[in-house]
Design a protein around this motif. Structure first.
Motif, short mmCIF file in Angstrom:
data_model
loop_
_atom_site.label_atom_id
_atom_site.label_comp_id
_atom_site.label_asym_id
_atom_site.label_seq_id
_atom_site.Cartn_x
_atom_site.Cartn_y
_atom_site.Cartn_z
N ASN A 143 -93.68 -44.27 30.71
CA ASN A 143 -92.51 -43.58 30.18
C ASN A 143 -91.46 -44.64 29.84
OD1 ASN A 143 -90.41 -41.91 29.62
ND2 ASN A 143 -90.31 -40.96 31.63
N THR A 144 -91.46 -45.06 28.58
CA THR A 144 -90.61 -46.18 28.18
C THR A 144 -90.27 -46.09 26.70
OG1 THR A 144 -90.59 -48.60 27.82
CG2 THR A 144 -92.72 -47.54 27.77
N PRO A 145 -89.10 -46.62 26.30
CA PRO A 145 -88.79 -46.69 24.86
C PRO A 145 -89.55 -47.83 24.16
CG PRO A 145 -86.92 -47.46 26.18
CD PRO A 145 -87.99 -47.05 27.15
N ASP A 146 -90.23 -48.66 24.93
CA ASP A 146 -90.96 -49.80 24.38
C ASP A 146 -92.25 -49.34 23.70
OD1 ASP A 146 -92.43 -52.07 23.86
OD2 ASP A 146 -92.20 -52.93 25.87
N LYS A 147 -92.17 -49.11 22.39
CA LYS A 147 -93.31 -48.55 21.66
C LYS A 147 -94.52 -49.46 21.66
CE LYS A 147 -90.83 -45.40 18.74
NZ LYS A 147 -90.34 -44.96 17.45
N GLU A 148 -94.28 -50.76 21.65
CA GLU A 148 -95.39 -51.70 21.64
C GLU A 148 -96.21 -51.58 22.91
OE1 GLU A 148 -97.76 -53.43 19.65
OE2 GLU A 148 -95.97 -52.72 18.62
N LEU A 149 -95.52 -51.39 24.03
CA LEU A 149 -96.22 -51.21 25.30
C LEU A 149 -97.08 -49.95 25.26
CD1 LEU A 149 -96.72 -52.10 28.24
CD2 LEU A 149 -94.71 -50.75 28.91
N VAL A 150 -96.52 -48.88 24.73
CA VAL A 150 -97.25 -47.61 24.65
C VAL A 150 -98.48 -47.76 23.75
CG1 VAL A 150 -97.09 -45.18 23.96
CG2 VAL A 150 -95.17 -46.26 25.17
#
Ligand SMILES: *Cc1c(COP(=O)(O)O)cnc(C)c1O
Length: 225
Positions: free
Chosen positions: A157-164
């Motif tokens: 659950n993160t705003p970091d799209k690259e991580l997702v």
């Protein structure tokens, strides 16, 4: 007032035909879910056994109920007679219980192995190696009343799209590895249950075949403490 029709239409235009929308109706009342049913939706997901069971009893019998949440072995029996797909198999023990309860109900239960790829330790799931270790046991091969259809996972659950993106890619990679090595000729081992309201577009880009959407369809959830 939640405009179910508008919400479903908006989402409908964003998902390709080969991606199944699992409408996550947890915490929502039967009357609201019936609005989606009356629009033609039949696949609903719940994450609590008791709630799933109660809604199954109250609602039309052509609904295809998916159990999407963490499942305790001692509760499998309550959903074994009717559940269409169990998304979150996170242990061998759970799988053995599902097989036992499926046998009692004279049916085969479809399931997905849950992979743990997120950063949060609180999320459930196994590593790809753990899944492979299960598949390789004779005990697993002897389970005749379960049907593996693929993998499920939740991203961080993160705003970091690259991580997702990376986490979903990891799930897809594991899927392709297992598919090639163990399920090459099993046509229905093809599902990747990835993506929730906040990250389903990324999940679809990374090959999701099932998205589990709650709040974007039914509105934000209010939890009673
Ligand atoms: C609640 C839940 C969802 C849906 O979450 P939203 O953010 O409301 O779309 C999806 N998957 C699982 C496992 C859930 O528990």
């Amino acid at each position: 007032m939640t405009d179910i029709k508008a919400n479903f239409e908006k989402i409908h235009n964003k998902i390709p035909n080969n991606v199944l929308l699992v409408a996550v109706s947890k915490t929502k009342p039967v009357e609201l879910i019936m609005q989606a049913y009356n629009l033609g939706y039949r696949v609903f997901g719940e994450n609590k056994v008791q709630e799933l069971r109660e809604k199954y009893e109250q609602m039309p019998k052509d609904i295809r109920w998916h159990m999407i949440g963490h499942l305790q072995s001692n509760k499998v029996k309550y959903i074994a007679p009717f559940v269409e797909l169990i998304h979150a198999v996170d242990s061998f023990k759970l799988l053995k219980t599902i097989n036992k309860e499926a046998l009692k109900n004279n049916r085969t239960i479809n399931f997905l192995f849950q992979l743990h790829v997120a950063k949060e330790e609180s999320k459930f799931g196994m590593s790809c190696e753990e899944v492979e270790a299960i598949i390789n046991t004779q005990e697993y091969k002897d389970l005749k009343n379960i049907n593996p259809m693929g993998l499920m996972a939740m991203a961080t659950n993160t705003p970091d799209k690259e991580l997702v993106h990376n986490e979903f890619r990891q799930v897809k990679k594991c899927f392709e590895y297992l598919k090639e090595k163990y399920f090459k000729n099993k046509a229905d081992f093809k599902e990747l249950s990835m993506g929730m309201s906040q990250d389903f577009e990324i999940a679809i880009e990374e090959g999701s075949t099932m998205i589990r959407l709650g709040s974007t369809l039914f509105g934000a959830r209010e939890y009673k403490n």
